[in-house]
Design an enzyme around this catalytic site. Structure first.
Site, PDB file in Angstrom:
ATOM      1  N   ASP A 127      24.303  61.964  44.825  1.00 46.36           N
ATOM      2  CA  ASP A 127      25.101  63.036  45.632  1.00 46.36           C
ATOM      3  C   ASP A 127      24.800  64.060  45.129  1.00 46.36           C
ATOM      4  O   ASP A 127      25.626  65.010  45.202  1.00 46.36           O
ATOM      5  CB  ASP A 127      26.231  62.398  44.790  1.00 46.36           C
ATOM      6  CG  ASP A 127      26.747  61.940  43.652  1.00 46.36           C
ATOM      7  OD1 ASP A 127      25.787  61.850  42.329  1.00 46.36           O
ATOM      8  OD2 ASP A 127      27.292  61.379  42.530  1.00 46.36           O
ATOM      9  N   SER A 142      24.475  57.552  37.910  1.00 48.02           N
ATOM     10  CA  SER A 142      23.916  59.023  39.027  1.00 48.02           C
ATOM     11  C   SER A 142      22.929  59.805  38.397  1.00 48.02           C
ATOM     12  O   SER A 142      21.755  59.051  38.374  1.00 48.02           O
ATOM     13  CB  SER A 142      25.477  59.555  38.787  1.00 48.02           C
ATOM     14  OG  SER A 142      25.351  60.787  38.986  1.00 48.02           O
ATOM     15  N   GLU A 166      30.803  71.880  42.830  1.00 48.21           N
ATOM     16  CA  GLU A 166      29.964  72.157  40.621  1.00 48.21           C
ATOM     17  C   GLU A 166      29.189  72.681  40.406  1.00 48.21           C
ATOM     18  O   GLU A 166      28.667  72.513  41.117  1.00 48.21           O
ATOM     19  CB  GLU A 166      30.549  70.981  41.139  1.00 48.21           C
ATOM     20  CG  GLU A 166      31.891  70.108  40.735  1.00 48.21           C
ATOM     21  CD  GLU A 166      32.558  68.678  40.206  1.00 48.21           C
ATOM     22  OE1 GLU A 166      33.344  67.865  39.755  1.00 48.21           O
ATOM     23  OE2 GLU A 166      30.817  67.861  40.113  1.00 48.21           O
ATOM     24  N   THR A 218      37.046  69.504  36.255  1.00 48.93           N
ATOM     25  CA  THR A 218      35.901  69.347  36.665  1.00 48.93           C
ATOM     26  C   THR A 218      35.800  67.540  36.672  1.00 48.93           C
ATOM     27  O   THR A 218      36.621  66.878  36.229  1.00 48.93           O
ATOM     28  CB  THR A 218      34.805  69.231  35.977  1.00 48.93           C
ATOM     29  OG1 THR A 218      34.135  70.326  35.195  1.00 48.93           O
ATOM     30  CG2 THR A 218      33.041  67.829  36.017  1.00 48.93           C
ATOM     31  N   ARG A 234      29.847  53.841  32.055  1.00 50.02           N
ATOM     32  CA  ARG A 234      28.064  53.789  31.822  1.00 50.02           C
ATOM     33  C   ARG A 234      27.600  53.349  30.759  1.00 50.02           C
ATOM     34  O   ARG A 234      28.474  53.899  29.301  1.00 50.02           O
ATOM     35  CB  ARG A 234      27.812  55.099  32.192  1.00 50.02           C
ATOM     36  CG  ARG A 234      27.669  55.452  33.550  1.00 50.02           C
ATOM     37  CD  ARG A 234      27.956  57.008  34.039  1.00 50.02           C
ATOM     38  NE  ARG A 234      27.860  57.237  34.613  1.00 50.02           N
ATOM     39  CZ  ARG A 234      27.916  58.829  35.461  1.00 50.02           C
ATOM     40  NH1 ARG A 234      27.155  60.048  35.034  1.00 50.02           N
ATOM     41  NH2 ARG A 234      28.326  58.811  36.693  1.00 50.02           N
TER      42      ARG A 234
END
Length: 632
Positions: free
Chosen positions: A359, A190, A442, A423, A97
């Site tokens: 997501d 995302s 999460e 994570t 990213r």
């Protein structure tokens, strides 16, 4: 319920100290309830990007490098384009990213894609099928053409791509699994902002639909440091606006409906007739905010066409390249307009939002916010009765380490295997592939199950609608419905409440943030059980490490934990999912079994721990931050 007692999260403005993102980009837009075209005509507009960093067509290969023909298969001419390594392409399980302008540099994306193919065994892609899609953000159109041509140049047999380049992250995972593809590319950053000045990302998922493991992402990075050529097919741009197959020699591109396979999967997981019995009731109202992101393409076909919701229940439902100048992160700060609707006079019964690539999810009731930690615990507790897919019960439950212990208590009561992992969704995927795990989550608004290998925002929304539908299936018209708040409070009464909050300090200067974590690591190295921190007595402090029970791999330095004798926890982590700077996250948790205290505001209940966390970490000294960007 008053907002002060129900809302377990606080909305705060982004401080002026945040750099790199202008405040104008993050204004809270009004929800727009728009008419939708039929899916067959669904298309969104793109702006033209100039200059294109890696122009590849029948007449040109690259503006920066000469090329030579190295192979030709029937009508497919393959060219070799000389290139040089480009710094800064370190790849994680969330992929790569960066700011759009970085990816627009000559050969930047092309280098990474070629490095990926250089990292995979030939049998993982040669003459195989790969899936391609994304969240519709700025630069996806140009990137899709680059990926298609390099895939063809490296011997891929077929690319299956969503119409207009659209496929949610969870749909890519579903399509990979259904079509038995070798893997897939996801073009998304995302929940990060989109547009010419903002973020873009790319990641690769394996044949299980799971993000590529570190063994592959490390190889990709290594190959970006030594790359010398790009193999690329000399073919014209593919028209992604039309369904159908385009062939070039022994290579083909199939443009598919982005919704069909995913919708079919959802109909197999959930009892749509049960959900429809609730959603179509005149006394039940809900709002789904797609945040002008990818789930806008899925919202109408699923919620309206299949489940009978009104068209007006879909907000911000048209995917836009810049997400409507918004930040597509479904939390109480960036989805504030939805929050205001649910907390307004005569608000809807149910509200939900999802992020850029679909997501993440946020669940709301009327004047009530469901924390992600509670959400996954409640889904797990109710799933066997409310969700068809789990009619035999879940195999196991898991959460990320910073997520509250609500899920632990469900696993204990139901006598289910339970896992606490670092994570990162890949850790859940390994457990799922081994048949050890069904439901996981999460605290960062990610919830999912083993129906795919990614977290799934729409799945979570359908799970909640299933629970509400099951709890209200015998309610006659005019009877008071069981509400979201009722479901949550019933759960607390059974299992106790885990008060939980997360403080995010976004885009901190990296050096100061890293120094703070090193300071804390030094502090815990000298700590021992019984140490006093104000009124709290330390049970243990560590830097969380995890040994995967499936493959034996070890993940270390996953977060600094202070766990106290009453079960309270303070956790410090740095997040690397942004494209610039570092995000410091502080997690605070306290268990409360007393039902009479369950309606307390979380910020009030947790204030002593929050104050302790800020004091122990010396956060202000290290980062200069007075206030967090987001409190959840």
């Amino acid at each position: 319920m008053a907002m002060e007692s129900a809302l377990t999260s606080t909305r705060v403005s982004i401080p002026s100290l945040c750099s790199g993102i202008s405040s104008s980009h993050h204004h809270h837009r009004s929800l727009s309830f728009l008419n939708f075209p039929k899916l067959s005509s669904f298309k969104y507009s793109f702006r033209t990007i100039s200059p294109v960093p890696f122009v590849v067509s029948a007449s040109s290969v690259s503006p920066s490098s000469p090329s030579t023909s190295v192979a030709q298969s029937q009508d497919l001419k393959i060219k070799s384009v000389p290139t040089k390594p480009i710094e800064g392409q370190k790849t994680g399980t969330s992929g790569l990213r960066k700011k759009v302008k970085v990816f627009m540099q000559d050969n930047y994306l092309a280098n990474w894609i070629q490095a990926l193919f250089n990292s995979l065994p030939l049998e993982d892609y040669k003459n195989g099928l790969l899936v391609l899609g994304g969240d519709g953000r700025y630069f996806n159109r140009e990137a899709a053409q680059i990926i298609i041509k390099i895939a063809a140049g490296n011997g891929v047999g077929k690319i299956l791509v969503g119409k207009d380049g659209i496929l949610s992250t969870q749909a890519v995972s579903a399509v990979i699994r259904k079509r038995e593809a070798n893997g897939g590319f996801i073009m998304s950053a995302s929940h990060n902002p989109g547009g010419p000045e903002y973020d873009w990302g790319i990641k690769f998922n394996y044949s299980s639909g799971q993000p590529a493991p570190e063994s592959i992402t490390d190889k990709i990075y290594g190959n970006t440091l030594s790359i010398s050529e790009i193999k690329i097919a000399d073919i014209p741009d593919v028209d992604l606006s039309q369904l159908g197959v385009t062939k070039y020699g022994n290579f083909s591109v199939e443009v598919v409906d982005p919704v069909a396979d995913y919708l079919e999967l959802m109909e197999n997981v959930f009892d749509f007739s049960l959900i429809r019995s609730l959603v179509s009731r005149p006394d039940f109202r809900f709002v789904f905010d797609a945040m002008h992101a990818v789930t806008g393409a899925y919202a109408k076909p699923i919620f309206v066409d299949k489940l009978g919701a009104s068209l007006e229940s879909i907000a911000n439902g048209v995917p836009l390249e810049d997400f409507g100048h918004g930040h597509p992160d479904p939390n109480l700060t960036y989805a504030e307009d939805l929050v205001n609707i649910l907390y307004g006079e005569n608000g809807p019964d149910f509200g939900a939002a999802s992020d850029g690539d679909g997501d993440r999810n946020m669940i709301l009731g009327r004047s009530f916010f469901v924390t992600p930690s509670d959400s996954v615990a409640i889904i797990a507790a109710q799933c066997q009765y409310a969700i068809h897919y789990f009619q035999s019960g879940p195999k196991g439950l898991a959460r990320s380490m910073p997520t509250s212990g609500s899920l632990d208590r469900v696993a204990q009561k139901l006598n289910l295997p339970f896992f606490e992992v670092p994570t990162g969704w890949k850790f859940f995927g390994n457990l799922m592939d081994a048949g050890k795990l069904s439901i996981c989550g999460e605290e960062s608004f990610g919830t999912g199950s083993d129906h795919i290998r990614e977290k799934d925002g729409i799945w979570a929304v359908l799970a909640w609608l299933s629970i509400l539908a099951y709890r209200n299936k015998d309610k006659k018209s005019g009877e008071k419905l069981v509400s979201v708040a009722d479901v949550v409070k019933d759960h607390w009464a059974t299992y106790g409440r885990n008060f939980f909050s997360r403080y995010d300090y976004e885009e901190c200067e990296s050096e100061g943030a890293n120094n703070m974590i090193e300071y804390l690591r030094d502090l815990i190295s000298k700590s021992k059980a019984g140490d006093k921190y104000g009124s709290y007595s330390l049970d243990f402090a560590d830097d969380f490490a995890y040994t995967d029970p499936v493959d034996g791999s070890v993940a270390s330095k996953q977060g600094v934990r202070f766990v106290f004798s009453d079960g309270s926890r303070i956790i410090f982590r740095l997040s690397g999912t942004g494209s610039a700077g570092a995000t410091v996250r502080i997690y605070i948790e306290q268990f409360e079994p007393d039902v009479s205290k369950h309606d307390m505001d979380a910020q009030i209940a947790l204030k002593p721990l929050i104050d302790l966390a800020l004091s122990v970490s010396k956060l202000k000294d290290f980062t200069g931050r007075e206030k967090p960007t987001v409190i959840t």
